[in-house]
Design a protein around this motif. Structure first.
Motif, PDB file in Angstrom:
ATOM      1  N   GLU A  97       0.829  -1.210   0.000  1.00 47.96           N
ATOM      2  CA  GLU A  97       0.000   0.000   0.000  1.00 47.96           C
ATOM      3  C   GLU A  97       0.858   1.252   0.000  1.00 47.96           C
ATOM      4  OE1 GLU A  97      -4.191  -1.443   2.018  1.00 47.96           O
ATOM      5  OE2 GLU A  97      -2.790  -0.253   3.233  1.00 47.96           O
ATOM      6  N   ALA A  98       2.030   1.191   0.594  1.00 44.89           N
ATOM      7  CA  ALA A  98       2.922   2.362   0.624  1.00 44.89           C
ATOM      8  C   ALA A  98       3.368   2.782  -0.765  1.00 44.89           C
ATOM      9  CB  ALA A  98       4.133   2.066   1.499  1.00 44.89           C
ATOM     10  N   VAL A  99       3.354   1.844  -1.723  1.00 42.87           N
ATOM     11  CA  VAL A  99       3.815   2.166  -3.079  1.00 42.87           C
ATOM     12  C   VAL A  99       2.685   2.114  -4.099  1.00 42.87           C
ATOM     13  CG1 VAL A  99       6.199   1.487  -2.648  1.00 42.87           C
ATOM     14  CG2 VAL A  99       4.567  -0.225  -3.489  1.00 42.87           C
ATOM     15  N   GLY A 100       1.429   2.144  -3.643  1.00 49.88           N
ATOM     16  CA  GLY A 100       0.324   2.310  -4.569  1.00 49.88           C
ATOM     17  C   GLY A 100      -0.497   1.085  -4.895  1.00 49.88           C
ATOM     18  N   TYR A 101      -0.221  -0.040  -4.247  1.00 48.63           N
ATOM     19  CA  TYR A 101      -1.008  -1.243  -4.486  1.00 48.63           C
ATOM     20  C   TYR A 101      -2.222  -1.275  -3.565  1.00 48.63           C
ATOM     21  CZ  TYR A 101       2.040  -3.795  -7.669  1.00 48.63           C
ATOM     22  OH  TYR A 101       2.740  -4.197  -8.772  1.00 48.63           O
ATOM     23  N   SER A 102      -3.272  -1.948  -4.031  1.00 54.52           N
ATOM     24  CA  SER A 102      -4.417  -2.237  -3.178  1.00 54.52           C
ATOM     25  C   SER A 102      -4.447  -3.725  -2.880  1.00 54.52           C
ATOM     26  CB  SER A 102      -5.731  -1.826  -3.853  1.00 54.52           C
ATOM     27  OG  SER A 102      -5.986  -2.657  -4.983  1.00 54.52           O
ATOM     28  N   CYS A 103      -4.980  -4.075  -1.725  1.00 51.95           N
ATOM     29  CA  CYS A 103      -5.106  -5.465  -1.311  1.00 51.95           C
ATOM     30  C   CYS A 103      -6.563  -5.672  -0.928  1.00 51.95           C
ATOM     31  CB  CYS A 103      -4.192  -5.759  -0.120  1.00 51.95           C
ATOM     32  SG  CYS A 103      -2.450  -5.350  -0.391  1.00 51.95           S
ATOM     33  N   LYS A 104      -7.322  -6.316  -1.823  1.00 53.47           N
ATOM     34  CA  LYS A 104      -8.770  -6.394  -1.642  1.00 53.47           C
ATOM     35  C   LYS A 104      -9.278  -7.825  -1.726  1.00 53.47           C
ATOM     36  CE  LYS A 104      -9.662  -1.757  -3.489  1.00 53.47           C
ATOM     37  NZ  LYS A 104     -10.384  -0.965  -4.514  1.00 53.47           N
ATOM     38  N   PHE A 105     -10.307  -8.101  -0.923  1.00 55.02           N
ATOM     39  CA  PHE A 105     -10.989  -9.382  -1.022  1.00 55.02           C
ATOM     40  C   PHE A 105     -11.688  -9.464  -2.375  1.00 55.02           C
ATOM     41  CE2 PHE A 105     -11.268  -8.952   3.772  1.00 55.02           C
ATOM     42  CZ  PHE A 105     -10.308  -9.928   4.025  1.00 55.02           C
ATOM     43  N   THR A 106     -11.576 -10.604  -3.032  1.00 55.99           N
ATOM     44  CA  THR A 106     -12.123 -10.718  -4.384  1.00 55.99           C
ATOM     45  C   THR A 106     -13.652 -10.740  -4.393  1.00 55.99           C
ATOM     46  OG1 THR A 106     -11.882 -13.131  -4.267  1.00 55.99           O
ATOM     47  CG2 THR A 106     -10.094 -11.887  -5.302  1.00 55.99           C
ATOM     48  N   LEU A 124      -9.963 -14.325  12.061  1.00 58.81           N
ATOM     49  CA  LEU A 124      -8.634 -13.907  11.601  1.00 58.81           C
ATOM     50  C   LEU A 124      -8.242 -14.544  10.266  1.00 58.81           C
ATOM     51  CD1 LEU A 124      -6.722 -14.100  15.013  1.00 58.81           C
ATOM     52  CD2 LEU A 124      -7.629 -12.052  13.882  1.00 58.81           C
ATOM     53  N   ARG A 125      -9.071 -15.435   9.758  1.00 58.32           N
ATOM     54  CA  ARG A 125      -8.788 -16.073   8.471  1.00 58.32           C
ATOM     55  C   ARG A 125      -9.229 -15.153   7.330  1.00 58.32           C
ATOM     56  NH1 ARG A 125      -7.802 -21.299   6.803  1.00 58.32           N
ATOM     57  NH2 ARG A 125      -8.090 -22.018   8.947  1.00 58.32           N
ATOM     58  N   ASN A 126      -8.356 -14.971   6.357  1.00 60.45           N
ATOM     59  CA  ASN A 126      -8.675 -14.133   5.203  1.00 60.45           C
ATOM     60  C   ASN A 126      -9.479 -14.898   4.163  1.00 60.45           C
ATOM     61  OD1 ASN A 126      -7.120 -11.889   6.116  1.00 60.45           O
ATOM     62  ND2 ASN A 126      -5.267 -12.823   5.295  1.00 60.45           N
ATOM     63  N   ASP A 127     -10.357 -14.181   3.455  1.00 60.44           N
ATOM     64  CA  ASP A 127     -10.975 -14.711   2.260  1.00 60.44           C
ATOM     65  C   ASP A 127      -9.994 -14.577   1.097  1.00 60.44           C
ATOM     66  OD1 ASP A 127     -13.358 -15.230   3.615  1.00 60.44           O
ATOM     67  OD2 ASP A 127     -14.149 -13.223   3.203  1.00 60.44           O
ATOM     68  N   ASN A 128     -10.381 -15.073  -0.076  1.00 65.44           N
ATOM     69  CA  ASN A 128      -9.567 -14.892  -1.275  1.00 65.44           C
ATOM     70  C   ASN A 128      -9.323 -13.408  -1.514  1.00 65.44           C
ATOM     71  OD1 ASN A 128      -9.812 -17.674  -1.607  1.00 65.44           O
ATOM     72  ND2 ASN A 128     -11.467 -17.503  -3.110  1.00 65.44           N
ATOM     73  N   PHE A 129      -8.147 -13.068  -2.022  1.00 62.43           N
ATOM     74  CA  PHE A 129      -7.855 -11.652  -2.240  1.00 62.43           C
ATOM     75  C   PHE A 129      -6.995 -11.458  -3.481  1.00 62.43           C
ATOM     76  CE2 PHE A 129      -4.466 -13.129   0.640  1.00 62.43           C
ATOM     77  CZ  PHE A 129      -3.317 -12.681  -0.001  1.00 62.43           C
ATOM     78  N   LEU A 130      -6.905 -10.209  -3.928  1.00 59.94           N
ATOM     79  CA  LEU A 130      -6.083  -9.828  -5.062  1.00 59.94           C
ATOM     80  C   LEU A 130      -5.302  -8.578  -4.703  1.00 59.94           C
ATOM     81  CD1 LEU A 130      -5.280 -10.125  -8.103  1.00 59.94           C
ATOM     82  CD2 LEU A 130      -7.202  -8.590  -8.613  1.00 59.94           C
TER      83      LEU A 130
END
Length: 267
Positions: free
Chosen positions: A234-243, A256-262
């Motif tokens: 995120e510091a360099v412009g990327y996003s981290c989002k659940f699909t 605390l378990r993540n769903d699928n993400f991109l």
């Protein structure tokens, strides 16, 4: 440099030292946890070292190897550390060097800073999200005061956003059919798609330093697998989002378990 970041870096380097003591042994015992994931004495020692550093700040800690705290208590926290003392234990056991120490500071559910240290590779990545810069540092063997050296010799990193091809980074040990389908679908719309395999949170680092462009993850991860990498990206412009929801990954959730993400570049 932010004081919290300094302590997180010091903790990561100290944990790396403990990890490498075990890594360099000819043989070490591997346990299997209830979720079928492997556990070594290196995970435990690294966790103890990290806790000893971070507890000095009085901020609660969520770590893969700490006893889980109930959400009734956690939901009162305004900020917390999210820690994976040894991310990529499978890579550690394989002795391919692609394992990391992950430390992130989260406030109101959002990563504020992240540190990723790959001790076998002697490579440190770190970022404060609000400063919109990320850095990479090759750790020498004879560091006395790591923060002074890091301040002077760290290299800023940034994404590669203009390219005639798309590099997709995938897991070294967790490539599955959904990921393969994502790559095949991408190939039908892009001129050229290349796949880069990497273990642990180093996948996030490849994006941040311009060695890859997309990181799709279809499969189980936990908050400690992603928080530090998300901060750096995120510091360099990327996003981290659940699909499924399209929402940015948040932290200290009830589950605390993540769903699928991109992870993709948004600038």
């Amino acid at each position: 440099m932010n004081e919290y970041l300094k302590i997180a870096i010091k903790a990561s380097l100290a944990a790396g030292t403990e990890i490498m003591k075990v890594y360099n042994e000819e043989d070490f015992q591997v346990e299997v946890k209830l979720d079928k994931s492997p556990l070594t004495i290196a995970d435990k020692r690294a966790n103890e070292v990290i806790n000893s550093h971070l507890k000095l700040l009085g901020i609660p800690i969520i770590s893969e190897e700490n006893e889980e705290v109930s959400y009734d208590e956690r939901k009162q926290w305004k900020e917390c550390w999210i820690v994976d003392p040894l991310d990529g234990t499978k890579e550690f056991i394989k002795k391919n060097g692609e394992f990391t120490v992950n430390i992130a500071l989260v406030s109101e559910g959002r990563p504020q800073l992240g540190v990723i240290y790959a001790p076998a590779l002697k490579t440190l990545y770190f970022a404060i999200v609000s400063e919109e810069k990320a850095f990479k540092f090759t750790v020498p063997d004879d560091v006395v005061d790591p923060n002074k050296v890091i301040l002077k010799f760290s290299n800023e990193i940034w994404p590669e956003v203009t390219s005639n091809y798309t590099k997709v980074v995938g897991s070294r040990s967790h490539m599955n059919d959904e990921t393969k389908k994502f790559i095949d679908d991408l190939k039908s719309t892009k001129k050229e798609v290349q796949v880069v395999s990497k273990g642990s949170s180093l996948k996030f680092c490849l994006l941040a330093e311009g060695e890859a462009h997309l990181y799709p993850r279809f499969g189980p991860t936990m908050e400690w697998d992603t928080a530090a990498g998300q901060a750096i990206c995120e510091a360099v412009g990327y996003s981290c989002k659940f699909t499924d929801s399209g929402k940015t990954i948040s932290y200290n959730r009830e589950n605390l378990r993540n769903d699928n993400f991109l992870v993709s570049y948004e600038g």
